[in-house]
Design a protein around this motif. Sequence first.
Motif, PDB file in Angstrom:
ATOM      1  N   UNK A  51      13.128  40.891   6.440  1.00 49.07           N
ATOM      2  CA  UNK A  51      12.996  40.319   7.770  1.00 49.07           C
ATOM      3  C   UNK A  51      13.350  41.398   8.790  1.00 49.07           C
ATOM      4  N   UNK A  52      13.069  41.130  10.042  1.00 54.34           N
ATOM      5  CA  UNK A  52      13.397  42.070  11.110  1.00 54.34           C
ATOM      6  C   UNK A  52      14.906  42.273  11.142  1.00 54.34           C
ATOM      7  N   UNK A  53      15.344  43.484  11.405  1.00 50.70           N
ATOM      8  CA  UNK A  53      16.771  43.747  11.547  1.00 50.70           C
ATOM      9  C   UNK A  53      17.253  44.858  10.629  1.00 50.70           C
ATOM     10  N   UNK A  54      18.541  44.987  10.566  1.00 52.93           N
ATOM     11  CA  UNK A  54      19.219  46.036   9.814  1.00 52.93           C
ATOM     12  C   UNK A  54      19.347  45.613   8.359  1.00 52.93           C
ATOM     13  N   UNK A  55      19.015  46.539   7.443  1.00 55.16           N
ATOM     14  CA  UNK A  55      19.136  46.264   6.013  1.00 55.16           C
ATOM     15  C   UNK A  55      19.707  47.486   5.321  1.00 55.16           C
ATOM     16  N   UNK A  56      20.589  47.265   4.379  1.00 62.74           N
ATOM     17  CA  UNK A  56      21.105  48.350   3.535  1.00 62.74           C
ATOM     18  C   UNK A  56      20.357  48.256   2.209  1.00 62.74           C
ATOM     19  N   UNK A  57      19.327  49.087   2.062  1.00 60.01           N
ATOM     20  CA  UNK A  57      18.483  49.017   0.878  1.00 60.01           C
ATOM     21  C   UNK A  57      18.963  50.016  -0.163  1.00 60.01           C
ATOM     22  N   UNK A  58      18.737  49.678  -1.416  1.00 58.02           N
ATOM     23  CA  UNK A  58      19.157  50.530  -2.516  1.00 58.02           C
ATOM     24  C   UNK A  58      18.113  51.572  -2.864  1.00 58.02           C
ATOM     25  N   UNK A  59      18.571  52.604  -3.534  1.00 60.57           N
ATOM     26  CA  UNK A  59      17.695  53.701  -3.916  1.00 60.57           C
ATOM     27  C   UNK A  59      17.019  53.414  -5.254  1.00 60.57           C
ATOM     28  N   UNK A  60      16.028  54.215  -5.557  1.00 60.92           N
ATOM     29  CA  UNK A  60      15.389  54.211  -6.864  1.00 60.92           C
ATOM     30  C   UNK A  60      15.812  55.475  -7.593  1.00 60.92           C
TER      31      UNK A  60
ATOM     32  N   UNK B 217      22.096  40.433   6.442  1.00 59.43           N
ATOM     33  CA  UNK B 217      21.351  40.510   7.702  1.00 59.43           C
ATOM     34  C   UNK B 217      21.065  39.133   8.288  1.00 59.43           C
ATOM     35  N   UNK B 218      20.999  38.099   7.459  1.00 56.82           N
ATOM     36  CA  UNK B 218      20.739  36.753   7.966  1.00 56.82           C
ATOM     37  C   UNK B 218      21.902  36.247   8.821  1.00 56.82           C
ATOM     38  N   UNK B 219      23.127  36.690   8.483  1.00 62.61           N
ATOM     39  CA  UNK B 219      24.310  36.234   9.217  1.00 62.61           C
ATOM     40  C   UNK B 219      24.938  37.332  10.074  1.00 62.61           C
ATOM     41  N   UNK B 220      24.414  38.561   9.972  1.00 61.63           N
ATOM     42  CA  UNK B 220      24.941  39.663  10.774  1.00 61.63           C
ATOM     43  C   UNK B 220      26.372  40.016  10.437  1.00 61.63           C
ATOM     44  N   UNK B 221      26.709  39.990   9.134  1.00 58.88           N
ATOM     45  CA  UNK B 221      28.083  40.281   8.725  1.00 58.88           C
ATOM     46  C   UNK B 221      28.103  40.927   7.348  1.00 58.88           C
TER      47      UNK B 221
END
Length: 176
Positions: A134-143, A92-96
């Motif tokens: 941070x603000x923006x798109x994130x692909x977060x992992x599950x528990x 997300x920091x680099x948008x790639x």
Amino acid sequence: TTNGNDPTASDPKYSSPIHIASTTMLKAKAYKNGWTPSSVASGLYEITDVCISYNFLQTGWYIVSLPVTTTDNRVSTLFPSAIDGSAFYYNSAHGEYNAVTELETKKSYWIAIPNPTTMEVCGVPLNSYTETYSRGWHMIGSVFGGADFSDPNDIPDGSVMTPAFGWSVSSQAYYK
């Protein structure tokens, strides 16, 4: 205490949940001024591996995450059918998207599977975690066991947009 020693009056008081990530002997003792201390209570908390089955029903791209802590996080070990032994996470920091050969808990990744298959990943369950994003798109992992995003515990309240998105392999599209 979690170090195997009997608790003393000078040890830290219990004030929040205790995180136990591996098999641990937990010991406790109650103290109150003017009272005789309690006897030591103890319990062995055994953390055992659990296995997760990933069912890849057709050729395509899949979003995966590790709801367990494994001893070998290489894509080639966890998902040997993944094309080129690599996965892709969103930076997300680099948008790639960046290719990786090892996975981490708390993140999710894209992998390409060339043929229908089932794979099993075993490890110690990751039952919860706290992260700052941070603000923006994130692909977060599950528990382990999944997560409920109907009312996330976000600070400030409302900072996580719901519903969370998923990926449909059959239509190759996101869904809510």
